[in-house]
Design a protein around this motif. Structure first.
Motif, PDB file in Angstrom:
ATOM      1  N   PRO A 206     -14.485 -43.918   8.964  1.00 12.45           N
ATOM      2  CA  PRO A 206     -13.992 -42.540   9.075  1.00 12.45           C
ATOM      3  C   PRO A 206     -12.508 -42.525   9.424  1.00 12.45           C
ATOM      4  O   PRO A 206     -12.022 -43.381  10.166  1.00 12.45           O
ATOM      5  CB  PRO A 206     -14.825 -41.965  10.225  1.00 12.45           C
ATOM      6  N   GLN A 207     -11.797 -41.554   8.891  1.00 12.46           N
ATOM      7  CA  GLN A 207     -10.355 -41.471   9.120  1.00 12.46           C
ATOM      8  C   GLN A 207     -10.010 -41.339  10.601  1.00 12.46           C
ATOM      9  O   GLN A 207      -9.008 -41.877  11.066  1.00 12.46           O
ATOM     10  CB  GLN A 207      -9.764 -40.296   8.342  1.00 12.46           C
ATOM     11  N   GLU A 208     -10.845 -40.649  11.351  1.00 14.01           N
ATOM     12  CA  GLU A 208     -10.582 -40.500  12.780  1.00 14.01           C
ATOM     13  C   GLU A 208     -10.647 -41.846  13.491  1.00 14.01           C
ATOM     14  O   GLU A 208      -9.849 -42.129  14.395  1.00 14.01           O
ATOM     15  CB  GLU A 208     -11.586 -39.524  13.405  1.00 14.01           C
ATOM     16  N   GLU A 214      -5.215 -47.299  14.925  1.00 12.40           N
ATOM     17  CA  GLU A 214      -3.779 -47.426  14.684  1.00 12.40           C
ATOM     18  C   GLU A 214      -2.953 -47.028  15.907  1.00 12.40           C
ATOM     19  O   GLU A 214      -1.847 -47.531  16.110  1.00 12.40           O
ATOM     20  CB  GLU A 214      -3.372 -46.578  13.473  1.00 12.40           C
ATOM     21  N   ALA A 215      -3.502 -46.146  16.722  1.00 15.31           N
ATOM     22  CA  ALA A 215      -2.783 -45.697  17.918  1.00 15.31           C
ATOM     23  C   ALA A 215      -2.576 -46.829  18.919  1.00 15.31           C
ATOM     24  O   ALA A 215      -1.657 -46.773  19.744  1.00 15.31           O
ATOM     25  CB  ALA A 215      -3.536 -44.548  18.579  1.00 15.31           C
TER      26      ALA A 215
END
Length: 254
Positions: A206-208, A214-215
């Motif tokens: 999922p993109q979330e 990535e954070a």
């Protein structure tokens, strides 16, 4: 090592990191032995590698967790190419899960023995078997050799990855051990510990979940498979590099 005309075995070569490595080494005019359980996918990529410059490409189907198949695999590779100069131990699987999943003091689930064993069989035992047989062939054909083991930054321990983390930690330890043992045979051994890399596997997330991952990466993005492949090329080309596991992770630390 000059990659041109050297015989390099790549496991898990049908997609993802393995395919990227194959294409990078093809551009250096290497002779490639591509290994995977999906022989049809390998054959599709065979022509692409030849068009990129590989001097010879052969495809082999094998389950690397099966000792008999691995022994026959490397015998077949030497029969086709005459020698082995390089091995990239890339094949691996995921079976993620919490050691114990519980809520309100009630155990709801636990990591199964089958999920533990399947990951250890492929990601650890398979690496051992392939490296052992590759080293035997390198020694018997008196060929200079390089073995590259793909570990992971998860080797330090990662939430939900008891089996994967244990296997990748073992891969890192074996890398150092083999570098010490095999140096006298003119065989170097190195490892790569990738971080969060954009592959078919991560593309299904999922993109979330991707944004959260990535954070935590100082460079602010996932790595590219070609960046791992270029690290493989560097290891092959640097004849004084051995016994090290290179972390390619954008500055991330688990």
């Amino acid at each position: 090592m000059n990659i041109e005309n050297k015989v390099i075995v790549i496991t898990g070569a049908a997609r993802g990191l393995g395919l990227a490595m194959a294409k990078t080494l093809a551009k250096e005019k290497g002779q490639l032995a591509l290994v995977d359980t999906n022989i049809e996918a390998l054959k599709i990529e065979q022509q692409a590698c030849l068009e990129l410059g590989a001097s010879k490409v052969e495809c082999f189907k094998a389950d690397i967790s099966n000792e008999g198949q691995v022994v026959k695999l490397f015998e077949s590779i030497v029969a086709h190419f005459g020698k082995v100069n390089g091995l990239i131990n890339n094949a691996g699987i995921l079976r993620d899960g919490l050691l114990v999943k519980a809520k309100d003091s009630h155990v709801q689930d636990k990591l199964s023995l089958s999920d533990w064993q399947s990951v250890i069989n492929v990601n650890l035992t398979g690496v051992f078997l392939c490296a052992r047989e590759a080293a035997c062939q390198m020694i018997e054909t008196q060929s200079e050799g390089v073995i590259v083991n793909i570990s992971s930054i998860s080797r330090a321990g990662n939430f939900g990855q008891t089996n994967y983390s244990a296997a990748k930690a073992g891969v890192a330890a074996m890398t150092v051990t083999w570098a010490k043992e095999l140096a006298k045979h003119n065989i170097r051994v190195c490892g790569i510990a990738p971080g969060f890399i954009a592959t078919e596997m991560t593309a299904s997330m999922p993109q979330e979940a991707i944004k959260r991952a990535e954070a935590f990466i100082p460079l602010g993005r996932m790595g590219d498979s070609d960046e791992i492949a270029s690290t493989v090329k560097f290891i092959f080309s640097n004849d004084y590099l051995s016994g090290r596991v290179l972390e390619v992770d954008g500055g991330a630390r688990i």
